[in-house]
Structures are given as structure tokens and as C-alpha cells.
Design a protein around this motif. Structure first.
Motif, PDB file in Angstrom:
ATOM      1  N   TYR A 225      27.756  38.782 -29.228  1.00  0.00           N
ATOM      2  CA  TYR A 225      27.689  38.136 -27.912  1.00  0.00           C
ATOM      3  C   TYR A 225      27.018  36.779 -28.058  1.00  0.00           C
ATOM      4  CZ  TYR A 225      28.820  42.278 -25.082  1.00  0.00           C
ATOM      5  OH  TYR A 225      29.453  43.338 -24.491  1.00  0.00           O
TER       6      TYR A 225
ATOM      7  N   THR B 226      35.579  36.291 -22.169  1.00  0.00           N
ATOM      8  CA  THR B 226      34.338  36.146 -21.408  1.00  0.00           C
ATOM      9  C   THR B 226      33.766  37.528 -21.106  1.00  0.00           C
ATOM     10  OG1 THR B 226      35.235  36.366 -19.172  1.00  0.00           O
ATOM     11  CG2 THR B 226      35.451  34.213 -20.221  1.00  0.00           C
ATOM     12  N   ILE B 227      32.526  37.546 -20.608  1.00  0.00           N
ATOM     13  CA  ILE B 227      31.916  38.820 -20.211  1.00  0.00           C
ATOM     14  C   ILE B 227      32.324  39.210 -18.792  1.00  0.00           C
ATOM     15  CG2 ILE B 227      29.926  38.561 -21.749  1.00  0.00           C
ATOM     16  CD1 ILE B 227      28.275  37.708 -19.261  1.00  0.00           C
TER      17      ILE B 227
ATOM     18  N   ALA C 231      23.412  34.442 -18.766  1.00  0.00           N
ATOM     19  CA  ALA C 231      24.374  35.561 -18.689  1.00  0.00           C
ATOM     20  C   ALA C 231      24.014  36.443 -17.505  1.00  0.00           C
ATOM     21  CB  ALA C 231      24.365  36.376 -19.978  1.00  0.00           C
TER      22      ALA C 231
ATOM     23  N   VAL D 244      19.814  44.695 -23.514  1.00  0.00           N
ATOM     24  CA  VAL D 244      21.134  44.086 -23.748  1.00  0.00           C
ATOM     25  C   VAL D 244      22.267  45.044 -23.369  1.00  0.00           C
ATOM     26  CG1 VAL D 244      20.377  42.506 -25.554  1.00  0.00           C
ATOM     27  CG2 VAL D 244      21.209  44.785 -26.188  1.00  0.00           C
TER      28      VAL D 244
ATOM     29  N   ILE E 116      24.882  41.851 -18.550  1.00  0.00           N
ATOM     30  CA  ILE E 116      25.025  41.084 -19.792  1.00  0.00           C
ATOM     31  C   ILE E 116      26.351  41.406 -20.473  1.00  0.00           C
ATOM     32  CG2 ILE E 116      24.031  40.706 -22.090  1.00  0.00           C
ATOM     33  CD1 ILE E 116      21.284  41.533 -20.840  1.00  0.00           C
ATOM     34  N   GLN E 117      26.705  42.682 -20.520  1.00  0.00           N
ATOM     35  CA  GLN E 117      27.894  43.075 -21.270  1.00  0.00           C
ATOM     36  C   GLN E 117      29.186  42.860 -20.500  1.00  0.00           C
ATOM     37  OE1 GLN E 117      27.772  46.769 -23.300  1.00  0.00           O
ATOM     38  NE2 GLN E 117      25.905  46.234 -24.404  1.00  0.00           N
TER      39      GLN E 117
ATOM     40  N   PRO F  90      21.989  28.472 -26.449  1.00  0.00           N
ATOM     41  CA  PRO F  90      22.570  29.789 -26.219  1.00  0.00           C
ATOM     42  C   PRO F  90      21.858  30.850 -27.049  1.00  0.00           C
ATOM     43  CG  PRO F  90      23.955  28.539 -27.709  1.00  0.00           C
ATOM     44  CD  PRO F  90      22.868  27.601 -27.251  1.00  0.00           C
ATOM     45  N   ARG F  91      21.988  32.101 -26.623  1.00  0.00           N
ATOM     46  CA  ARG F  91      21.399  33.216 -27.377  1.00  0.00           C
ATOM     47  C   ARG F  91      22.516  34.037 -28.020  1.00  0.00           C
ATOM     48  NH1 ARG F  91      17.802  33.328 -22.917  1.00  0.00           N
ATOM     49  NH2 ARG F  91      15.700  32.809 -23.636  1.00  0.00           N
TER      50      ARG F  91
ATOM     51  N   ASP G 220      17.975  34.388 -18.752  1.00  0.00           N
ATOM     52  CA  ASP G 220      19.205  34.038 -19.464  1.00  0.00           C
ATOM     53  C   ASP G 220      20.360  33.889 -18.472  1.00  0.00           C
ATOM     54  OD1 ASP G 220      20.277  34.153 -22.576  1.00  0.00           O
ATOM     55  OD2 ASP G 220      21.809  34.570 -21.064  1.00  0.00           O
TER      56      ASP G 220
ATOM     57  N   GLY H  45      28.695  33.858 -20.556  1.00  0.00           N
ATOM     58  CA  GLY H  45      28.664  34.539 -21.832  1.00  0.00           C
ATOM     59  C   GLY H  45      30.054  34.843 -22.366  1.00  0.00           C
TER      60      GLY H  45
ATOM     61  N   THR I  50      25.293  34.193 -25.251  1.00  0.00           N
ATOM     62  CA  THR I  50      24.981  34.032 -23.824  1.00  0.00           C
ATOM     63  C   THR I  50      24.439  32.629 -23.561  1.00  0.00           C
ATOM     64  OG1 THR I  50      22.690  34.779 -24.023  1.00  0.00           O
ATOM     65  CG2 THR I  50      24.398  36.477 -23.714  1.00  0.00           C
TER      66      THR I  50
END
Lengths: 289, 289
Positions: B105, B157-158, B37, A33, A38-39, B120-121, B35, B43, B107
Motif C-alpha cells: 500500500y 485505488t483503495i 488515506a 492498518v 485504509i484498505q 507518502p507512507r 494520514d 491511497g 498512502t
């Protein structure tokens, strides 16, 4: 489990991923993660498919993948030839005889050094090709116009949030279409062509991703006597356009019959679209590696 | 291992992640490569910190996180109260006595249903707060102006690819600043304030993220007799501005002394910035949950 979930689950169970030097079942492949994909949305990828289990236009796709990485200040942790070998081996490891969708990804890794990424992560997805519904080709699809440009049009980034937010559940729209200042540039994951008064028009490479399928379609169109213009058509020109289609590795050549509320031509797939899709399928062999 | 890598590695070793119902060491937390994201940049997140191990403005951050999710057509798989409990417990599980940076977060998960995300996660990162270099506060920092707006300004957002690409290794710029059509809206991860002829100016919420620290600074400024205008200043106004500063959870109030090539005021942090940072630190207690 819904029908969609079950279908997804089946596709995932047949797929594999190259990650950290080995091929693993897709279900077992994961990223920390802490990865900046992802971030912070830092990532690029590419997408190609096989015909007869041979990759289509592998070298142009590899070149574009490396060019995308360079433009976001990442260096893949291997050479183009090594990635080529990994892709060929991955295709051969896929069970069954279905065609293979291959997607190499390069993500930011854990370290952001002032907008450069010294430890990017590479993985490659190998999945069975999922065919689009035949109705997309028989009846054509609708696009949702967006008023902004695609960010970084020369890079195949992982950023699809804007077209996703715009769709927001509306199944009637197959894909979003970037139309900054009313100019038709490209769809979320396809090139776009219009046929206007006998001329095939598509945006120039200065404005859009260097789409491999776009280049193949342009080559075939010129060889077959189509007049071609590489310029950015305006939305108003839809009123005089006879046809519109999408071009991409997975869609090949797919007719578009509506953009927002505007019907294209008579609202049915047209002869230029059908002819170019036919030419594409007839000539696939020329681009197989 | 470089110095940066070692520092990163130490921070990661002290951090934990809430994922799939449990708290795990950050090193062990990962997401499937399927995923969205990772594959499509889908995400949202939020970012808050503790003072004396108590979270600052927890409820406004939770509300913003849920609002961000809604705007990109995702529903967190728990209630705001459940997330609040998870955050409180995570803070209490952190070793040592350093302050904690908390980042929930959400995602896209594995399924994209026409731009909605039914599975979503959620995960929550708990890391030690890393202080910025004291020189940032003593000397001020420089910002890199970008000509475009932040996409989806009302959503956290990411997506940080554009400011990252623009920086591209240039350490002289602390952060990118979105200036669409020459209007100063917000920085990549901070609000921006100017002091112009005795008036504190910052962009209105219709143009920027609903920053919690922006709201705190506005409250403190009004209470202390500052004149405040919520409007979008133009880049040309930098020539008559006396001061500029960033506001964010992690930066609190940080002086900006240059934007692109333009020095702000006399190129030194000014009294309004110092006063507001001082007021912020004096009043932190009022926003602790």
C-alpha cells in the motif's frame, strides 16, 4: 523541514484526538492498518467549528454524521448525545484560545460483512482552526470543473481522490467543482452559489450534500430579501452570472472569480457575496450551541 | 466473538506487516489518523499471491503499483528493486507453509500539496491466502450491476465504497460489476470475461484496470485456440452469452452464473470457464518469479 511541514507540525502538536474512550495528543492517535478506511476507503466524517469556543450548528452536524453512517451501512458505537458530550469536552480540553475545528470520523473497522461493517471505529479530531489566506476573500478563488458527479452526494464520505487527482499540483485552483453533464452541483468540500440576474441559485438537496452552511446562507438570504432558486445551474450560465461563491463551515462565504477558463462577472468578488458573508458573521450567534 | 470475528482474528494473528523499515505482527501495525488515506481516501495498493511460496507475476504487479502511485501524484519512498526484496523477505518470514497474499500500500501521508503528496507512507501486508468456498467454483457466483464507471479505472485505488454501499448486506451478490451506460467493464476487484457465440470477450485496457490475471488468461486463451475480442460487451449481450467468469489474482478463474436478475447461459458454470481455470493452474509455473 519545509515551511509547510513546519506549519503542519505545529498544528498537529496543538491538536488532540478522542479515540478508544480517551483524549490523546493527535501525534499518538493511530488506526490499525487492517481498518477498512485504509484498505478499502470505507469511512464517513463531519466537520464543524467553534466561534467563541462554542460549536456552530452542532446538532445539524451530528444528525448529518449519523445519517452519513447509516447510508454506508455503519452504526456509530455511541449515541448522538454521547458524541455531543465528547465534542464539548474535547473543545474544552484544547489549550490556548484559538477556535477549534472538530471532525468526527467513523471508519469501517476490521470486518466487512457483505458491505456492512459490524465493528466500525470512531474517532474525533480537535485542531486549531486554520484561517484561509485573506487574499482568498479579497481577490476570490478559482475552481477546477470536473465532468463527473460526486459519488454518493448525500453522504459525507472520506473519498476525495478524484478532486485530488484532477488538481495534481496546480495551486491556481482552490478546489474542484463537480459538473456532471455540464450541471454545477457542488465543490469538493463546499456548496456553490451563483448570482444570476439578481437571483441566488444553488443546487437542490436531491443532488448535493446537505450542507449546513448552505442552509444558513439560504435562510439569511431569504430573510434579507434575496430571490432564491434551488436548481442546478448549467456551466453555460456562467457567461451571464454576476457572482459565484463557495459556502462551507470553514470557508463561510468565499468568492469565486473563475471556473476553469471562464471568468465570473467582472472577475472580482461582488456585492452579494460580500453582503452574505457579512450577514453570516453578524448572525453566527444564532447557530451556536 | 462471532465465527467471522474468530476467523478474522486467526488470520490476523498469522499475518505480518512491513512498516517503517521493519516487519511487525499485523496486530501492531498502525497508521496515524492524520494520514490522508484515512482522512481523504488518498491511497493505492496492489495484490498478489504465491504458489509454492513463490510470488506470481511479481514484476508486473510491482510495475502496476508504481504506475498507480504516479497517476495519483505520489512517489513511493523506495525503488522497485527494494520493494521486491522487501516482498521476498516478508514471504520467507511467514510462519507455516500456507500460501501468502502480499499487498503493498502507498498512502497519502500527512501533507497534501495541491493534490500531490510529498510524504507518502508505504506498508506491505503479508497474510495467509484465504481460499474461496469451493461452491463458488462448483456453482458459480452472482454479480450486482452498478450503473456507473469505476473511478480512475487505470489506477488500483483503495476506493471500494460504491460497490460496498450497493451490496449493503446482500450476501447473494459475490461482487459488484461496473456497467456504465450498460457496458460491462470490470468488477469491483476482478476482470470480467464473457463467452459469446464461441468468442471470449473482455473490456479493453483503455476502460479497465490493467489486470495481471486478465493478461494471463488472454495469453492462455490465445495459445489454446480461443477466439478473443477486446471490446466492452453490453448488458443486453448477456441474453446470448453462454458463459461469464471473473479473473483476479485471488479468484484465478471463477464462474459467474447470474448478473442482477439475468441468468448467464443455462445458469451453470460452463466448459470454457472450466478449461481456462484448468489451463491457468497448469501454467502457473510460467509466471512465478
Amino acid at each position: 523541514m519545509t515551511e509547510t511541514n513546519q506549519f503542519l507540525s505545529e498544528v498537529i502538536s496543538m491538536s488532540i484526538c478522542y479515540l478508544n474512550g480517551t483524549y490523546v495528543p493527535l501525534r499518538e492517535a493511530c488506526l490499525p492498518v487492517t481498518d477498512l478506511a485504509i484498505q478499502r476507503g470505507i469511512g464517513v466524517f463531519d466537520s464543524l467549528r467553534t466561534y467563541g469556543r462554542r460549536p456552530f450548528a452542532l446538532t445539524p452536524h451530528l444528525e448529518r454524521f449519523f445519517a452519513s453512517a447509516e447510508q454506508v451501512h455503519m452504526t456509530p458505537p455511541l449515541s448522538m448525545d454521547e458524541l455531543r458530550r465528547i465534542i464539548r469536552e474535547g473543545i474544552s480540553r484544547m489549550d490556548g484560545d484559538s477556535e477549534v475545528l472538530v471532525r468526527p470520523y467513523l471508519t469501517g473497522g476490521d470486518e466487512n460483512r457483505n458491505g456492512t461493517f459490524p465493528s466500525p471505529r470512531l474517532f474525533v479530531l480537535f485542531e486549531p482552526v486554520r484561517r484561509f489566506d485573506d487574499r482568498c476573500y479579497q481577490d476570490g478563488v478559482a475552481l477546477l470543473p470536473l465532468p463527473q458527479p460526486r459519488p454518493h452526494p448525500s453522504v459525507k464520505t472520506i473519498d476525495y481522490l478524484a478532486p485530488s487527482v484532477a488538481k495534481g499540483g496546480r495551486a491556481e485552483f482552490f478546489e474542484a467543482l463537480y459538473c456532471p453533464d455540464g450541471e454545477i452541483t457542488e465543490a469538493a468540500s463546499s456548496s456553490v452559489f451563483l448570482a444570476i440576474e439578481g437571483v441566488l441559485v444553488t443546487a437542490p438537496l436531491s443532488r448535493v450534500l446537505s450542507s449546513i452552511t448552505r442552509q444558513v446562507v439560504l435562510t439569511l438570504a431569504r430573510e434579507s430579501g434575496f430571490s432564491v432558486e434551488e436548481r442546478t445551474p448549467r456551466l453555460e450560465e456562467l457567461r451571464i452570472a454576476q457572482e459565484c461563491f463557495l459556502a462551507s463551515s470553514m470557508k463561510e462565504v468565499m468568492p469565486v472569480i473563475r471556473i476553469g477558463n471562464i471568468l465570473v462577472g467582472n472577475g472580482r468578488p461582488g456585492p452579494a457575496t460580500r453582503r452574505l458573508h457579512h450577514l453570516f458573521l453578524q448572525n453566527v450567534e444564532r447557530w451556536l450551541d
